[in-house]
Design an enzyme around this catalytic site. Sequence first.
Site, PDB file in Angstrom:
ATOM      1  N   SER A  66      -3.773 -43.959  -3.273  1.00 58.34           N
ATOM      2  CA  SER A  66      -4.910 -43.764  -2.412  1.00 58.34           C
ATOM      3  C   SER A  66      -5.182 -42.502  -1.599  1.00 58.34           C
ATOM      4  O   SER A  66      -6.272 -42.293  -1.482  1.00 58.34           O
ATOM      5  CB  SER A  66      -4.639 -44.855  -1.099  1.00 58.34           C
ATOM      6  OG  SER A  66      -3.186 -44.486  -0.329  1.00 58.34           O
ATOM      7  N   CYS A  79      -1.676 -60.834   0.440  1.00 56.61           N
ATOM      8  CA  CYS A  79      -2.119 -59.789   1.263  1.00 56.61           C
ATOM      9  C   CYS A  79      -3.633 -59.359   0.674  1.00 56.61           C
ATOM     10  O   CYS A  79      -4.493 -58.865   1.400  1.00 56.61           O
ATOM     11  CB  CYS A  79      -1.007 -58.745   0.967  1.00 56.61           C
ATOM     12  SG  CYS A  79      -1.549 -57.219   2.073  1.00 56.61           S
ATOM     13  N   CYS A 122       6.893 -55.133   0.872  1.00 61.79           N
ATOM     14  CA  CYS A 122       6.710 -54.106   1.783  1.00 61.79           C
ATOM     15  C   CYS A 122       7.271 -54.508   3.251  1.00 61.79           C
ATOM     16  O   CYS A 122       7.894 -53.775   4.021  1.00 61.79           O
ATOM     17  CB  CYS A 122       5.348 -53.854   2.311  1.00 61.79           C
ATOM     18  SG  CYS A 122       4.359 -55.078   3.231  1.00 61.79           S
TER      19      CYS A 122
END
Length: 365
Positions: free
Chosen positions: A27, A114, A210
């Site tokens: 990202s 998610c 995560c």
Amino acid sequence: MNPGDFQLPEPLSARRIVVAMSGGVDSSVVAALAARSGAETIGITLQLYDHGEAVGRAGSCCAGRDIRDARAVCDRLGIAHYVFDHASSFRTQVIDDFADEYLAGRTPIPCVKCNMGPKFTDLFALARDLGADCLATGHYVRRAVGPQGAELHRAADPARDQSYFLFATTAAQLDFLRFPLGGLPKPAVRALAAELDLAVAGKPDSQDICFVPDGDYASLVKKLRPEAADGGDIVDEAGRKLGEHRGLIHFTVGQRRGLEIGGAAEPYYVLRLDAATQQVIVGPRRALAVRAARLEGVNWLAGDYQGPMHAKVRSLAKPVPARFDGERLVFEEPEYGVAPGQAAVLYAADRVLGGGWIAGTERAE
């Protein structure tokens, strides 16, 4: 790469790109490329979970260190960075769902949930509120524009492809999303990060779910749902007791290891999990063969497509020939390890046609 990778009308200087930033190298490179395109670029990070306190380790998505890394990259690039607290929706839509699915004897995929919720739905709304022309992410998939609009395709690098986890992306979201890394291998992305002098260039990829400490998802589920530790019997298909187990959360369809059954003439595999009786039903590998699966929550991206297709029933499974009637997925040859709770994603070559959640199966025998 060039500004055209964001697929926005020229001039880019008149455009605003919001980048979903996790603090990782992918990202961060997307943010750098967006800033270099000339568009106004804004980085957004969702605070989804207090990882430092609950997990006790660094390196997870959106942990405190990751937020600091995302902010440092934005400072380096000279772009704005905002952090939004979405821990409540993440807990409800992802973590609680994860625990409840295991209690029900299914095998969940929290990364898809998610993406369906906090990541795309919430980020989508935030990006719109900020007046963005698109929302860019570091996912390894490709977006192409076909005769009927935006299409989702596999990444050019098969080892990094994330299309299986994005099957629930809606057509409206796909119109707004951009995936500029989909045509690149990971080493090229790291090289770009180094070339752009980003401090995260050498940061390791996150390997675990995560919110799961050290990959020990069973301990997390038991902490959230103490009844998950309830044991039960391991039985064969005739109902004969072969052993005992310490909770359904330790098993998934197709599993062989961990059964601890002695004296069998051939290896046993988990055939199904019965949450009502707390039983793990086992049998020989041939009993795993499935001819069809019933899908729920189907997301279809391919319009009126009627051609040949392949189905992928696990993230690491090889796509196999199949046909789909809108609810029932029929395999050309028997498929193994088809687990309720997992996703079945349908492809035509590299194009993602759609997919759904496996709700039940039909045996081949």
